[in-house]
Design a protein around this motif. Sequence first.
Motif, PDB file in Angstrom:
ATOM      1  N   LYS A  44      -9.647  -4.744  -5.287  1.00 24.47           N
ATOM      2  CA  LYS A  44      -8.830  -3.809  -4.494  1.00 24.47           C
ATOM      3  C   LYS A  44      -9.172  -3.811  -2.998  1.00 24.47           C
ATOM      4  N   SER A  45      -9.741  -4.937  -2.533  1.00 24.53           N
ATOM      5  CA  SER A  45     -10.132  -5.022  -1.122  1.00 24.53           C
ATOM      6  C   SER A  45      -9.117  -5.758  -0.269  1.00 24.53           C
ATOM      7  N   GLY A  46      -8.047  -6.275  -0.894  1.00 27.46           N
ATOM      8  CA  GLY A  46      -7.073  -7.050  -0.125  1.00 27.46           C
ATOM      9  C   GLY A  46      -7.059  -8.517  -0.531  1.00 27.46           C
ATOM     10  N   THR A  47      -7.497  -8.782  -1.759  1.00 26.05           N
ATOM     11  CA  THR A  47      -7.566 -10.154  -2.278  1.00 26.05           C
ATOM     12  C   THR A  47      -6.229 -10.880  -2.149  1.00 26.05           C
ATOM     13  N   ASN A  48      -5.185 -10.255  -2.674  1.00 22.04           N
ATOM     14  CA  ASN A  48      -3.880 -10.930  -2.707  1.00 22.04           C
ATOM     15  C   ASN A  48      -3.287 -11.072  -1.316  1.00 22.04           C
ATOM     16  N   TRP A  49      -3.602 -10.140  -0.455  1.00 19.06           N
ATOM     17  CA  TRP A  49      -3.161 -10.263   0.942  1.00 19.06           C
ATOM     18  C   TRP A  49      -3.781 -11.518   1.554  1.00 19.06           C
ATOM     19  N   MET A  50      -5.111 -11.667   1.353  1.00 18.14           N
ATOM     20  CA  MET A  50      -5.791 -12.850   1.901  1.00 18.14           C
ATOM     21  C   MET A  50      -5.262 -14.127   1.248  1.00 18.14           C
ATOM     22  N   VAL A 120     -13.615  -7.410   3.009  1.00 20.70           N
ATOM     23  CA  VAL A 120     -14.154  -6.089   2.631  1.00 20.70           C
ATOM     24  C   VAL A 120     -13.155  -5.011   3.014  1.00 20.70           C
ATOM     25  N   ARG A 121     -13.262  -3.873   2.338  1.00 25.09           N
ATOM     26  CA  ARG A 121     -12.355  -2.759   2.645  1.00 25.09           C
ATOM     27  C   ARG A 121     -13.142  -1.455   2.563  1.00 25.09           C
ATOM     28  N   ASN A 122     -12.727  -0.479   3.353  1.00 26.47           N
ATOM     29  CA  ASN A 122     -13.340   0.850   3.260  1.00 26.47           C
ATOM     30  C   ASN A 122     -13.388   1.264   1.786  1.00 26.47           C
ATOM     31  N   VAL A 128      -9.382   4.704  -4.058  1.00 29.06           N
ATOM     32  CA  VAL A 128      -8.056   5.296  -4.268  1.00 29.06           C
ATOM     33  C   VAL A 128      -7.110   4.229  -4.839  1.00 29.06           C
ATOM     34  N   SER A 129      -7.205   3.023  -4.298  1.00 28.59           N
ATOM     35  CA  SER A 129      -6.373   1.920  -4.790  1.00 28.59           C
ATOM     36  C   SER A 129      -6.697   1.642  -6.262  1.00 28.59           C
ATOM     37  N   LEU A 130      -7.980   1.625  -6.588  1.00 29.00           N
ATOM     38  CA  LEU A 130      -8.403   1.383  -7.980  1.00 29.00           C
ATOM     39  C   LEU A 130      -7.932   2.504  -8.900  1.00 29.00           C
ATOM     40  N   HIS A 132      -5.214   4.303  -8.662  1.00 30.34           N
ATOM     41  CA  HIS A 132      -3.794   4.110  -8.994  1.00 30.34           C
ATOM     42  C   HIS A 132      -3.588   2.861  -9.847  1.00 30.34           C
ATOM     43  N   PHE A 133      -4.341   1.819  -9.531  1.00 34.04           N
ATOM     44  CA  PHE A 133      -4.260   0.556 -10.288  1.00 34.04           C
ATOM     45  C   PHE A 133      -4.609   0.795 -11.765  1.00 34.04           C
ATOM     46  N   SER A 134      -5.559   1.696 -12.003  1.00 34.03           N
ATOM     47  CA  SER A 134      -6.001   1.981 -13.379  1.00 34.03           C
ATOM     48  C   SER A 134      -4.871   2.558 -14.230  1.00 34.03           C
ATOM     49  N   SER A 219       3.346  -9.855   5.680  1.00 33.66           N
ATOM     50  CA  SER A 219       3.421  -8.402   5.876  1.00 33.66           C
ATOM     51  C   SER A 219       3.549  -7.715   4.512  1.00 33.66           C
ATOM     52  N   PHE A 220       3.208  -6.456   4.479  1.00 35.28           N
ATOM     53  CA  PHE A 220       3.289  -5.688   3.230  1.00 35.28           C
ATOM     54  C   PHE A 220       4.716  -5.757   2.671  1.00 35.28           C
ATOM     55  N   GLN A 221       5.694  -5.565   3.550  1.00 40.48           N
ATOM     56  CA  GLN A 221       7.081  -5.554   3.078  1.00 40.48           C
ATOM     57  C   GLN A 221       7.511  -6.922   2.551  1.00 40.48           C
ATOM     58  N   ALA A 222       7.127  -7.984   3.272  1.00 36.61           N
ATOM     59  CA  ALA A 222       7.514  -9.340   2.831  1.00 36.61           C
ATOM     60  C   ALA A 222       6.883  -9.639   1.470  1.00 36.61           C
ATOM     61  N   MET A 223       5.645  -9.240   1.283  1.00 32.77           N
ATOM     62  CA  MET A 223       4.987  -9.497  -0.010  1.00 32.77           C
ATOM     63  C   MET A 223       5.607  -8.634  -1.110  1.00 32.77           C
ATOM     64  N   ARG A 224       5.963  -7.418  -0.759  1.00 34.04           N
ATOM     65  CA  ARG A 224       6.608  -6.528  -1.749  1.00 34.04           C
ATOM     66  C   ARG A 224       7.949  -7.093  -2.210  1.00 34.04           C
ATOM     67  N   LEU A 247       1.659  -3.607  -5.256  1.00 31.42           N
ATOM     68  CA  LEU A 247       1.613  -3.388  -3.799  1.00 31.42           C
ATOM     69  C   LEU A 247       2.034  -1.934  -3.590  1.00 31.42           C
ATOM     70  N   ARG A 248       1.068  -1.054  -3.628  1.00 30.52           N
ATOM     71  CA  ARG A 248       1.325   0.372  -3.748  1.00 30.52           C
ATOM     72  C   ARG A 248       1.693   1.001  -2.405  1.00 30.52           C
ATOM     73  N   LYS A 249       0.756   0.989  -1.473  1.00 30.76           N
ATOM     74  CA  LYS A 249       0.979   1.676  -0.193  1.00 30.76           C
ATOM     75  C   LYS A 249       0.587   0.792   0.988  1.00 30.76           C
ATOM     76  N   GLY A 250      -0.521   0.071   0.837  1.00 30.87           N
ATOM     77  CA  GLY A 250      -0.925  -0.889   1.854  1.00 30.87           C
ATOM     78  C   GLY A 250      -1.257  -0.272   3.201  1.00 30.87           C
ATOM     79  N   VAL A 251      -2.022   0.819   3.186  1.00 29.50           N
ATOM     80  CA  VAL A 251      -2.376   1.458   4.461  1.00 29.50           C
ATOM     81  C   VAL A 251      -3.888   1.695   4.540  1.00 29.50           C
TER      82      VAL A 251
HETATM   83  S1  PPS Z   1      -6.894  -6.891  -6.951  1.00 31.46           S
HETATM   84  O1  PPS Z   1      -6.250  -6.272  -8.151  1.00 31.46           O
HETATM   85  O2  PPS Z   1      -8.329  -6.599  -6.917  1.00 31.46           O
HETATM   86  O3  PPS Z   1      -6.627  -8.321  -6.849  1.00 31.46           O
HETATM   87  O4  PPS Z   1      -6.208  -6.121  -5.725  1.00 31.46           O
HETATM   88  P1  PPS Z   1      -6.276  -6.573  -4.188  1.00 31.46           P
HETATM   89  O5  PPS Z   1      -5.238  -7.584  -3.931  1.00 31.46           O
HETATM   90  O6  PPS Z   1      -7.674  -6.894  -3.811  1.00 31.46           O
HETATM   91  O7  PPS Z   1      -5.923  -5.219  -3.430  1.00 31.46           O
HETATM   92  C1  PPS Z   1      -4.703  -4.558  -3.603  1.00 31.46           C
HETATM   93  C2  PPS Z   1      -4.502  -3.659  -2.405  1.00 31.46           C
HETATM   94  O8  PPS Z   1      -4.140  -4.466  -1.264  1.00 31.46           O
HETATM   95  C3  PPS Z   1      -2.901  -3.981  -0.751  1.00 31.46           C
HETATM   96  N1  PPS Z   1      -2.119  -5.078  -0.146  1.00 31.46           N
HETATM   97  C4  PPS Z   1      -1.718  -5.063   1.138  1.00 31.46           C
HETATM   98  N2  PPS Z   1      -1.926  -4.185   2.133  1.00 31.46           N
HETATM   99  C5  PPS Z   1      -1.343  -4.444   3.342  1.00 31.46           C
HETATM  100  N3  PPS Z   1      -0.573  -5.534   3.579  1.00 31.46           N
HETATM  101  C6  PPS Z   1      -0.342  -6.449   2.606  1.00 31.46           C
HETATM  102  N4  PPS Z   1       0.416  -7.515   2.870  1.00 31.46           N
HETATM  103  C7  PPS Z   1      -0.934  -6.229   1.324  1.00 31.46           C
HETATM  104  N5  PPS Z   1      -0.918  -6.914   0.136  1.00 31.46           N
HETATM  105  C8  PPS Z   1      -1.650  -6.184  -0.731  1.00 31.46           C
HETATM  106  C9  PPS Z   1      -2.221  -3.401  -1.983  1.00 31.46           C
HETATM  107  O9  PPS Z   1      -1.128  -2.594  -1.631  1.00 31.46           O
HETATM  108  C10 PPS Z   1      -3.388  -2.655  -2.608  1.00 31.46           C
HETATM  109  O10 PPS Z   1      -3.768  -1.508  -1.844  1.00 31.46           O
HETATM  110  P2  PPS Z   1      -3.194  -0.034  -2.084  1.00 31.46           P
HETATM  111  O11 PPS Z   1      -4.037   0.847  -1.215  1.00 31.46           O
HETATM  112  O12 PPS Z   1      -3.346   0.287  -3.533  1.00 31.46           O
HETATM  113  O13 PPS Z   1      -1.759  -0.070  -1.631  1.00 31.46           O
END
Ligand code: PPS
Length: 285
Positions: A44-50, A120-122, A128-130, A132-134, A219-224, A247-251
């Motif tokens: 939940k640190s931004g893996t898929n974003w990276m 890494v992420r705060n 909080v992300s975890l 909701h993910f749960s 971007s969050f929207q493009a990935m969503r 892709l819940r909130k991304g903030v």
């Molecule tokens: S996992 O399940 O561990 O692989 O999840 P992970 O990808 O590490 O983290 C998911 C959170 O990353 C947010 N996310 C993004 N944020 C901003 N911009 C982009 N493009 C983006 N892509 C993924 C995703 O929304 C999850 O965070 P939360 O806070 O739950 O929204």
Amino acid sequence: MLRHSFSHKGIPFPAEIYDPETIDFVGNHFQVLDDDTFTVTYPKSGTNWMMEILSLIWQQGDPSWCRSVPIWDRSPWLESPNALEKLKSAKPPRRISSHLPIQLFPKSFWGSKAKVIYTVRNPKDLLVSLYHFSKLMSFLEEPESLEELLGAFLQGEVLYGSWFDHVKGWLGLRGRENFFCISYEELQEDLRGSVGRICRFLGKDLSDAALASVVQNASFQAMRDNPMANFSLMPDNILDKSKGSFLRKGVVGDWKNHFTVAQSERFGRAYRERMQDLAGTFPWD
Ligand code: PPS
């Protein structure tokens, strides 16, 4: 918190999707190659974003690959039994993802020139992300409350164990040529500048137009909006889409909408105690 788990060298894993033999194989026998690039994170640190950012960088900003191949096939999951099979026969250079703590990472990494990008992420936002993910994932037990998950998190009784140990373990590699650490918050603050830094680490030279395309398509929207990145292809028996989006909130800072003052203070005390060696390292410190 996990429904069915096994522990490997003290680290809890969900038994529905991993097995001890594979985790052991990865640590002891997986052959890392010099031109491998790893995306490593605590969950939940931004893996898929990276992963999306890197896919776009490798394609010089061209989004076709990201729009036609599922994200988990573009950068297979090291410790997952299925992905491991794909990786064994994958043509180099390979792109690989992992949540493994450093002590379970392949031993062959240590003599290699393979690159690791650690995001890494705060931890409050991550928690909080975890939380909701749960609610979405079949292999995670939905906590009764954030309080319950907070207690488990501080004890390291969550998937992949202690966040504190994970981060401290991987940040021990700072200063090495083949290790790059960036935070979710830096990506949010300045995605273009962050992509530029990642490119320099990878030795990739992108034009301004290519950089702009990476920023736009990651971007969050493009990935969503991208079915290959938004987890809509994940079967319902693993991810229950009726309960929310991957892709819940991304903030940054959503913890403020979830933590009570007492929870924030409890977290702060544990954080200061466990992270004192790294004080001032992160944007949220
Ligand atoms: S996992 O399940 O561990 O692989 O999840 P992970 O990808 O590490 O983290 C998911 C959170 O990353 C947010 N996310 C993004 N944020 C901003 N911009 C982009 N493009 C983006 N892509 C993924 C995703 O929304 C999850 O965070 P939360 O806070 O739950 O929204």
